[in-house]
Structure formats: C-alpha cells, structure tokens
Design an enzyme around this catalytic site. Structure first.
Site, PDB file in Angstrom:
ATOM      1  CB  SER A  35      -0.864  -0.111   1.310  1.00 50.31           C
ATOM      2  OG  SER A  35      -0.074   0.232   2.371  1.00 50.31           O
ATOM      3  CG  ASP A 326      -3.605   6.082   6.325  1.00 50.19           C
ATOM      4  OD1 ASP A 326      -2.483   5.781   6.715  1.00 50.19           O
ATOM      5  OD2 ASP A 326      -4.173   5.486   5.370  1.00 50.19           O
ATOM      6  CG  HIS A 329      -0.668   4.281   4.354  1.00 48.75           C
ATOM      7  ND1 HIS A 329      -1.658   3.884   4.951  1.00 48.75           N
ATOM      8  CD2 HIS A 329       0.107   3.438   3.566  1.00 48.75           C
ATOM      9  CE1 HIS A 329      -1.887   2.611   4.468  1.00 48.75           C
ATOM     10  NE2 HIS A 329      -0.609   2.155   3.751  1.00 48.75           N
TER      11      HIS A 329
END
Length: 366
Positions: A35, A326, A329
């Site tokens: 991600s 978040d 990240h």
C-alpha cells in the site's frame, strides 16, 4: 488556405513526434509492493484494502479526488517520478495503461500484500508478489507488441524499479494477533531470517525478468505508526516489539542486497533505509514543520489510529502539519522528505549509493 492547412499538419506531426520522443527519452518507472506504493490497482480488485473513497486524495492535484493511493495526495512513486521528470506510472489494471503509456512504465503494487503469500489473507483478492510478476511478464509482452522486442527489453533493463515489501509481514501477519500462526512457528529473529530468505527469491526473480536498477525499501519504524500507538502503546511511546523486529529485519535486508549484487556482479539492488528516514521526522517533528508525528490526520480513537480513514473520520484541516496521513501511511509532505533522502542520502541510508548518483551513472549507460 491550402498552405495554412499544410503548415498546421506539419505542426501537429512535429508535436506528436516530440511527445513520443519525450516519453521514450525519459526513464521508465516500474513499481512493485504494497500500500505504500499502490497507485490504484486495488480499485479493480475484490478487496477491502482500498483507498477509493474520500477523504483519500483530498490534496491530489488537480482533481482532489481519491485515486486508490493511500495518501492525501501523491505517493512515493509519484514523487520519485516527478523528480526524474517522468510521468506518474499508471496502475497495471487501469484501462488507461495502453499504447504509448506503456513506455512510461507500470505500477503493479497491491495494498495488503507481503513477502509471504499468507500475509494479508484477510484482504482476500489482492495481487501477491507472484501475481505481480505474472502481470509484469504480460506487460513486457504488451510493450514488445508496441515498440518491438529489442526496444522493450531496453526499456525494462533501463527502468528505475521500486520494490516496497515487508511491513505487512509484521503488522498484518506475525503481530496481527497475540498468538498468530507465524509467531507460534518462529521467534522474531527466526522470522526475520525466514522473510529475508523469501525476499531474496523475489528479488532474484525480478532480476531474471530484466530489472537492473532496483530500489529496495526496508520496513519503516513499525512500532511508531498511529495504528500501533493506539492499540499497543500506553503513553504514545513507540512499541518496542515492533521496533526491535524492524531493527533486526532491516540490516539483514541490506546484507542480502549486497550478497545478490556480489553474485550478479553489479550494483543492481539499492537498499533504502526507510526506518531511519521516517525516524528523523518521528523523533523531531517540529524540526520538519510538523505539529505531531503521533496523531494521524485522518482516523478515529486514540491518536486517530483506530480503524480506517473514512468520510466519518476525524480529519485535520492542514495535512502538511501531520507526519502521518492515516493510521499507517505518511502524509504527502512527509513522503517528500523521504524522497529527498532517497536522492541525496549518505551511504548509511542509501546503500551502496543514492538515486542522484544512480541517475548520473546510468545516464552514460542507457
């Protein structure tokens, strides 16, 4: 009138040729991993690991809409591409990745995956590494059909490759539950050595498929992300078990890349010390202009680290003052500092050389 039309036709042809030459002249970028570098492949997959709804992309220019990047704006490969003057790579699964866009490169990354195939099984339909490589082979076939086999091989050999793996093997596997299957099977040092042995196979396969310049990022400071602070930390201190795991894994990764380079006789793999790059602004956020490195901009619960970032989450008004976007990240601005280190970092964080040196060397080769 006829002369005017002829001149316009010539101008159009010249512009088209210049655009094609510009695309061909700029180094392609190929992206693999999780991600941290997924630019939207998971949007096309049956998985919960996706960033395709607001407020993701709130600072993405020019649309300010979610793109599938786990960021408030651009992600790591975007910023690297910007620095080398390349267009951002499209997700391989995007219907827009065709024709001349193939020459720019492709992003094969998929949020939730790890080095191990059993990492992220809770996310169901994600592109594990062997699947990313299958798509990479298909990409090369499509590229060959576009520009010919010899030119396609040259583009792949000359591409800058980014590989980002490992974090999920800890947070979404070994440490996911108090008594996970992997934690019952291995001690942390044993698990790190096992991961490195499997990672080596992945990198050797990447080399077999034609990659010749690969940035390999180590894991960040896993115990310091808001998600871990929220669930495992009493007073906001980084979680020791996860920090220690990262500090065992990362030096092993550096040594492994050195060993492979020695085996293939060239500095193909460059180890990126993402742990230290992140720790710089985590331990002294004010020096980097952040108000906090503990609280996520988007989230809920303690440190905004509980659950997912959604339209119902707390959202900070100024993303540039938060080190984390978040629960997991970094923010776009924080990634900018990481990219700066990738380009200009000393040998303790970029081994054996930084990206500026790579670009200077390779300008004489490709």
């Amino acid at each position: 009138m006829r002369e005017v039309l002829m001149r316009l036709s010539i101008v159009v042809v010249v512009i088209t040729v210049v655009k094609i030459k510009r695309i061909e002249g700029v180094r392609a970028v190929l992206v693999f991993g999780d991600s941290l570098v997924d630019s939207g492949n998971n949007n096309y997959l049956p998985t919960t690991a996706r960033a395709d709804s607001p407020p993701y992309g709130i600072d993405y220019y020019p649309t300010h809409l979610p793109t599938g990047r786990f960021s408030n704006g651009y992600n790591l490969p975007d910023l690297i591409s910007q620095h080398i003057g390349a267009e951002p790579t499209l997700p391989y699964l995007s219907p827009l990745l065709n024709g001349r866009n193939l020459l720019v490169g492709a992003n094969f990354a998929s949020a939730g995956i790890g080095i191990l195939n059993d990492t992220g099984i809770q996310f169901v339909g994600i592109l594990r590494m062997f699947q990313q490589f299958v798509l990479f082979e298909k990409y090369q076939q499509r590229l060959s059909a576009e520009v010919g086999e010899a030119q396609a091989k040259s583009i792949v050999n000359g591409a800058l490759v980014l590989m980002t793996l490992g974090g999920n093997d800890f947070v979404n596997n070994y440490f996911l539950t108090p008594f996970s299957a992997r934690s019952r099977q291995f001690t942390v040092p044993q698990y790190c050595r096992y991961l490195i042995s499997e990672y080596r196979k992945i990198l050797m396969r990447l080399y077999e498929l034609g990659a010749r310049r690969v940035l390999v990022t180590g894991t960040g400071p896993l115990g310091c992300v808001p998600a871990q602070l929220a669930t495992r930390s009493r007073n906001g201190e980084c979680v020791p078990e996860l920090q220690q795991a990262a500090q065992i894994f990362n030096p092993l990764l550096v040594q492994m890349t050195r060993d492979i380079n020695s085996q293939v006789g060239s500095d193909v793999f460059v180890a990126v010390n993402a742990f230290q790059m992140n720790m710089n602004f985590i331990t002294d956020p004010q020096r980097f202009g952040f108000v906090t490195s503990k609280i996520a901009c988007c989230g809920q619960g303690r440190f905004n680290g509980v659950g997912l970032c959604t339209i119902f989450s707390n959202l900070c008004p100024n993303r540039d003052t938060y080190a984390f976007w978040d629960p997991y990240h970094p923010s776009q601005r924080a990634l900018g500092f990481i990219v700066r280190d990738i380009f200009s970092g000393t040998s303790d964080i970029m081994t054996p050389m930084n990206l500026s040196t790579i670009m200077a060397i390779d300008s004489n080769i490709y």
